[in-house]
Each structure stands twice: as structure tokens, then as C-alpha cells.
Design a protein around this motif. Structure first.
Motif, PDB file in Angstrom:
ATOM      1  N   TYR A 118       0.706  -1.210   0.103  1.00 47.22           N
ATOM      2  CA  TYR A 118      -0.051  -0.031  -0.047  1.00 47.22           C
ATOM      3  C   TYR A 118       0.801   1.218  -0.008  1.00 47.22           C
ATOM      4  N   PRO A 119       0.343   2.301  -0.490  1.00 46.60           N
ATOM      5  CA  PRO A 119       0.985   3.694  -0.333  1.00 46.60           C
ATOM      6  C   PRO A 119       1.534   3.969   1.110  1.00 46.60           C
ATOM      7  N   SER A 120       2.637   4.582   1.218  1.00 46.15           N
ATOM      8  CA  SER A 120       3.241   4.928   2.367  1.00 46.15           C
ATOM      9  C   SER A 120       3.606   6.491   2.395  1.00 46.15           C
ATOM     10  N   ARG A 121       4.187   6.873   3.503  1.00 42.51           N
ATOM     11  CA  ARG A 121       4.531   8.209   3.769  1.00 42.51           C
ATOM     12  C   ARG A 121       5.297   8.986   2.618  1.00 42.51           C
ATOM     13  N   ARG A 122       6.218   8.406   2.038  1.00 35.04           N
ATOM     14  CA  ARG A 122       6.952   9.009   0.929  1.00 35.04           C
ATOM     15  C   ARG A 122       6.621   8.368  -0.367  1.00 35.04           C
ATOM     16  N   VAL A 123       5.850   7.213  -0.611  1.00 38.18           N
ATOM     17  CA  VAL A 123       5.477   6.771  -1.686  1.00 38.18           C
ATOM     18  C   VAL A 123       4.006   6.686  -2.045  1.00 38.18           C
ATOM     19  N   ALA A 124       3.442   7.794  -2.731  1.00 36.97           N
ATOM     20  CA  ALA A 124       2.164   7.697  -3.027  1.00 36.97           C
ATOM     21  C   ALA A 124       2.014   6.746  -4.374  1.00 36.97           C
ATOM     22  N   LEU A 125       0.964   6.265  -4.856  1.00 45.61           N
ATOM     23  CA  LEU A 125       0.754   5.665  -6.105  1.00 45.61           C
ATOM     24  C   LEU A 125       0.245   6.675  -7.043  1.00 45.61           C
ATOM     25  N   PHE A 126       0.842   6.568  -8.143  1.00 41.92           N
ATOM     26  CA  PHE A 126       0.499   7.582  -9.331  1.00 41.92           C
ATOM     27  C   PHE A 126       0.453   6.698 -10.574  1.00 41.92           C
ATOM     28  N   ASP A 127      -0.310   7.445 -11.379  1.00 39.83           N
ATOM     29  CA  ASP A 127      -0.438   6.734 -12.836  1.00 39.83           C
ATOM     30  C   ASP A 127       0.555   6.502 -13.550  1.00 39.83           C
ATOM     31  N   GLY A 128       1.460   7.579 -13.678  1.00 41.02           N
ATOM     32  CA  GLY A 128       2.676   7.520 -14.599  1.00 41.02           C
ATOM     33  C   GLY A 128       3.464   6.139 -14.157  1.00 41.02           C
ATOM     34  N   ALA A 129       3.701   6.190 -12.914  1.00 43.69           N
ATOM     35  CA  ALA A 129       4.382   4.759 -12.525  1.00 43.69           C
ATOM     36  C   ALA A 129       3.690   3.536 -12.789  1.00 43.69           C
ATOM     37  N   THR A 130       2.528   3.429 -12.650  1.00 43.91           N
ATOM     38  CA  THR A 130       1.964   2.374 -12.826  1.00 43.91           C
ATOM     39  C   THR A 130       1.783   1.960 -14.429  1.00 43.91           C
ATOM     40  N   ALA A 131       1.786   2.832 -15.184  1.00 42.35           N
ATOM     41  CA  ALA A 131       1.632   2.586 -16.855  1.00 42.35           C
ATOM     42  C   ALA A 131       3.186   2.134 -16.951  1.00 42.35           C
ATOM     43  N   TYR A 132       4.131   2.875 -16.215  1.00 39.55           N
ATOM     44  CA  TYR A 132       5.455   2.636 -16.786  1.00 39.55           C
ATOM     45  C   TYR A 132       5.778   0.995 -16.143  1.00 39.55           C
ATOM     46  N   ALA A 133       5.400   0.449 -15.292  1.00 43.64           N
ATOM     47  CA  ALA A 133       5.529  -0.986 -14.603  1.00 43.64           C
ATOM     48  C   ALA A 133       4.879  -1.869 -15.656  1.00 43.64           C
ATOM     49  N   LYS A 134       3.842  -1.387 -16.329  1.00 35.66           N
ATOM     50  CA  LYS A 134       2.965  -2.508 -17.059  1.00 35.66           C
ATOM     51  C   LYS A 134       3.776  -2.743 -18.381  1.00 35.66           C
ATOM     52  N   GLN A 135       4.611  -1.894 -18.703  1.00 38.02           N
ATOM     53  CA  GLN A 135       5.370  -2.082 -19.911  1.00 38.02           C
ATOM     54  C   GLN A 135       6.351  -3.232 -19.740  1.00 38.02           C
ATOM     55  N   ARG A 152      16.200  -2.376 -14.948  1.00 35.06           N
ATOM     56  CA  ARG A 152      17.146  -1.985 -16.141  1.00 35.06           C
ATOM     57  C   ARG A 152      16.637  -0.751 -16.822  1.00 35.06           C
ATOM     58  N   ARG A 153      15.421  -0.624 -16.842  1.00 33.69           N
ATOM     59  CA  ARG A 153      14.842   0.421 -17.813  1.00 33.69           C
ATOM     60  C   ARG A 153      14.863   1.840 -16.885  1.00 33.69           C
ATOM     61  N   ILE A 154      14.696   1.685 -15.756  1.00 33.90           N
ATOM     62  CA  ILE A 154      14.974   3.050 -14.824  1.00 33.90           C
ATOM     63  C   ILE A 154      16.450   3.502 -15.003  1.00 33.90           C
ATOM     64  N   ARG A 155      17.376   2.593 -14.955  1.00 33.38           N
ATOM     65  CA  ARG A 155      18.609   2.819 -14.959  1.00 33.38           C
ATOM     66  C   ARG A 155      19.032   3.460 -16.437  1.00 33.38           C
ATOM     67  N   SER A 156      18.251   3.023 -17.503  1.00 30.85           N
ATOM     68  CA  SER A 156      18.344   3.602 -19.048  1.00 30.85           C
ATOM     69  C   SER A 156      17.653   4.731 -19.003  1.00 30.85           C
ATOM     70  N   ASP A 157      16.415   4.915 -18.365  1.00 30.37           N
ATOM     71  CA  ASP A 157      15.545   6.111 -18.720  1.00 30.37           C
ATOM     72  C   ASP A 157      15.818   7.512 -17.989  1.00 30.37           C
ATOM     73  N   PHE A 158      16.552   7.049 -16.815  1.00 25.34           N
ATOM     74  CA  PHE A 158      16.530   8.104 -15.718  1.00 25.34           C
ATOM     75  C   PHE A 158      18.116   8.546 -15.583  1.00 25.34           C
ATOM     76  N   THR A 159      18.377   9.670 -15.149  1.00 27.54           N
ATOM     77  CA  THR A 159      19.676  10.454 -15.205  1.00 27.54           C
ATOM     78  C   THR A 159      20.052  10.374 -13.785  1.00 27.54           C
ATOM     79  N   TYR A 160      21.134  10.046 -13.257  1.00 27.78           N
ATOM     80  CA  TYR A 160      21.784  10.008 -11.995  1.00 27.78           C
ATOM     81  C   TYR A 160      21.929  11.716 -11.673  1.00 27.78           C
ATOM     82  N   ASP A 161      21.626  12.496 -10.952  1.00 33.43           N
ATOM     83  CA  ASP A 161      21.726  13.888 -10.808  1.00 33.43           C
ATOM     84  C   ASP A 161      21.596  14.259  -9.480  1.00 33.43           C
ATOM     85  N   PRO A 162      22.625  14.323  -8.514  1.00 28.20           N
ATOM     86  CA  PRO A 162      22.326  14.636  -7.033  1.00 28.20           C
ATOM     87  C   PRO A 162      22.124  15.999  -7.088  1.00 28.20           C
ATOM     88  N   GLU A 163      21.863  16.943  -7.997  1.00 26.18           N
ATOM     89  CA  GLU A 163      21.623  18.366  -7.770  1.00 26.18           C
ATOM     90  C   GLU A 163      19.765  18.307  -8.093  1.00 26.18           C
TER      91      GLU A 163
END
Length: 289
Positions: A118-135, A152-163
Motif C-alpha cells: 500500500y502507499p506509504s509516507r514517501r511513496v504515493a501511487l500515481f498513474d505514470g509509475a503504474t503505466a511504466y511498470a505495465k510495460q 534496467r529500464r529505470i537505469r536507462s531512462d533516468f539520469t543520476y543527478d544529485p542536484e
């Protein structure tokens, strides 16, 4: 593999601190291919006698109280840990089967997967993430394969940026930016997995970093890290995936704490009686022995 781990946290305060109280989640866990052979905490100034308890997730939580006035505080956690995990599975059940099993679970044990649905304090459910998982989670696909692909897809699609983000940045905001750090990528993957009704937990710990070829290892240059644990059904149990590095974890990762999100596993939570600003420095060494 056996590791010696040193985690130094140093606070410098702009004014005298009369009292510090806090809880520490710095003790590595034992279990699932990991054995803690030694653990200790040293503070300067010296704390009142440290006390330890297990929290609802099975994490070792240490409480401290420092009553001596101070302008600096250092907390050094030292561990010796043996890691010998089993290889990744070659077969796993369909993810829909695992989801049905999780929903039907009636256990209230610390390791119960229901709390991770279930959703928790820092992790709400949202449609974008659900659709991303379904792929990745197509019909009847084995859950381990699907979760591995999602990491692997998160590693490929997202940029590591501490700022790009801060510790309180919502997962949905980091998802929209497609940028962040390991905490953000873990929260995003958790939101995605929970969005299709599968249990997922946040894991904090350490990862051994290797210096560039020809370079010496720098003291204090290793890192605290975060990744995701996904329930893969009763035969496999919890299996961990690192979306920052696009891999399931093996013997380079050391688990410290697990919880619903970062709020449940933050290494140090403290309250100080003082005024003014403070500066925080963290050094981590993960040394194979």
C-alpha cells in the motif's frame, strides 16, 4: 566475501548543543545470505549507555542521548559482515500469481508482505509509475524477469543527478523530471511495483565501489545506497533489485535496513537542543578482507 565497513557521520554546529537525542539505523542485518560478525558504535562526545531494539521491520535500532555540551558530534559505526548470496533464480512464478498470493496473506509477522502493498509516507501511487511498470509486467510474465527489466529500464531512462532532487522530493516529481539519486529511483520503482498490486520495500545499505582502472581507492569514497526488495512468491521470498545500477543484488551489496520507504530506514534521526545552523559530513569505507 567478508567486508569491513566504517560509516562516519560528523556534525559541526553553529552554536553550543546542550542535548542530543536520536535513533540510529546503522547495524547491518543478518539473514538472506548475510551474516554480521561484529558491530559497534562509538560517539564523540560519549553518549549515555546505548540501548538497542528491533523495530517492526526487524531492523536493529540504537538509541543515544548525549548530555555533555558540544559543538561537534561524530558517530562511527564499524561492522564486519560476511556476504554469500545464492545466484539469481532461473525460474519464477507469474507476477499475477504472486499478487494474488500477497493479497490473500493473513500473517502479521515482521516479514509479512502485506505491509508492502500500500502507499506509504514517501511513496504515493500515481498513474505514470503504474503505466511504466505495465510495460515490463506483461501477461503471465515471470516476476523475477519482469522486475529485473523494470530496474534496467529505470537505469536507462533516468539520469543520476544529485542536484535534481532533495531528500523530501516526492517520487512523482522525480519521475516527471527523469532525474534523481538512488533514493528517488528506489521510490519510483516501489511506486511502480505497488501500482500493479505487488509488494515492494525500500532497502538501505552499502555498495562496494571500485576505483577507476589504475587509480588507488580513496579512503571514505564508498557510499550509502538504496535499492528495492520485491516479493517474488513463497518459493523465492524477497528478492532485491538495484535500479540505480540495473541489477539484482549479489555480493557487492550489504543490507542495513528495510522498510516501506526512506522514512522507515533513515540512518540517523536526531533532535538537538541548540540554535543556529549545522554542517553534515559522511564518510563510508567498504573494504573486502
Amino acid at each position: 566475501m567478508i567486508y569491513e565497513i566504517r560509516h562516519l557521520t560528523r556534525y559541526s554546529y553553529g552554536a553550543i548543543v546542550e542535548l542530543t537525542t536520536g535513533v540510529l539505523r546503522l547495524a547491518p542485518r543478518s539473514g538472506d545470505g548475510q551474516e554480521v560478525q561484529r558491530f559497534s558504535i562509538v560517539t564523540d562526545p560519549v553518549s549515555q549507555p546505548l540501548t538497542e531494539r528491533l523495530d517492526p521491520f526487524g531492523n536493529r535500532v540504537t538509541s543515544l542521548r548525549i548530555e555533555k555540551p558540544h559543538r561537534q558530534l561524530s558517530i562511527t559505526a564499524s561492522s564486519r559482515v560476511r556476504v554469500n548470496r545464492t545466484p539469481p533464480p532461473t525460474r519464477s512464478p507469474a507476477w499475477e500469481t504472486v499478487g494474488a498470493e500477497a493479497i490473500a496473506m493473513t500473517s502479521l509477522d515482521a516479514d509479512c508482505q502485506a505491509i508492502a502493498l500500500y502507499p506509504s509516507r514517501r511513496v504515493a501511487l500515481f498513474d505514470g509509475a503504474t503505466a511504466y511498470a505495465k510495460q515490463s509486467f506483461g501477461p503471465h510474465r515471470p516476476i523475477f524477469d519482469a522486475a529485473s527489466e523494470l530496474a534496467r529500464r529505470i537505469r536507462s531512462d533516468f539520469t543520476y543527478d544529485p542536484e535534481a532532487t532533495e531528500v523530501n522530493t516526492p517520487a512523482a516529481e522525480a519521475f516527471d523530471r527523469r532525474r534523481g539519486v538512488c533514493q528517488d529511483f528506489a521510490h519510483i520503482m516501489i511506486a511502480a511495483v505497488r501500482g500493479i498490486a505487488l509488494p515492494a520495500l525500500y532497502v538501505s545499505g552499502y555498495i562496494r565501489t571500485l576505483p577507476p582502472p589504475g587509480k588507488e581507492r580513496l579512503e571514505g569514497a564508498d557510499a550509502t545506497h538504496a535499492w528495492v526488495s520485491v516479493w517474488c512468491g513463497a518459493p523465492l521470498g524477497w528478492r532485491d533489485f538495484d535500479p540505480t545500477n540495473a541489477t539484482s543484488i549479489q555480493n557487492d551489496h550489504i543490507v542495513v535496513a528495510r522498510g516501506r520507504d526512506y522514512s522507515d530506514v533513515s540512518p540517523i534521526e536526531s533532535m538537538v537542543l541548540s540554535s543556529g545552523r549545522h554542517r553534515l559530513e559522511v564518510e563510508v569505507d567498504v573494504i573486502p578482507v
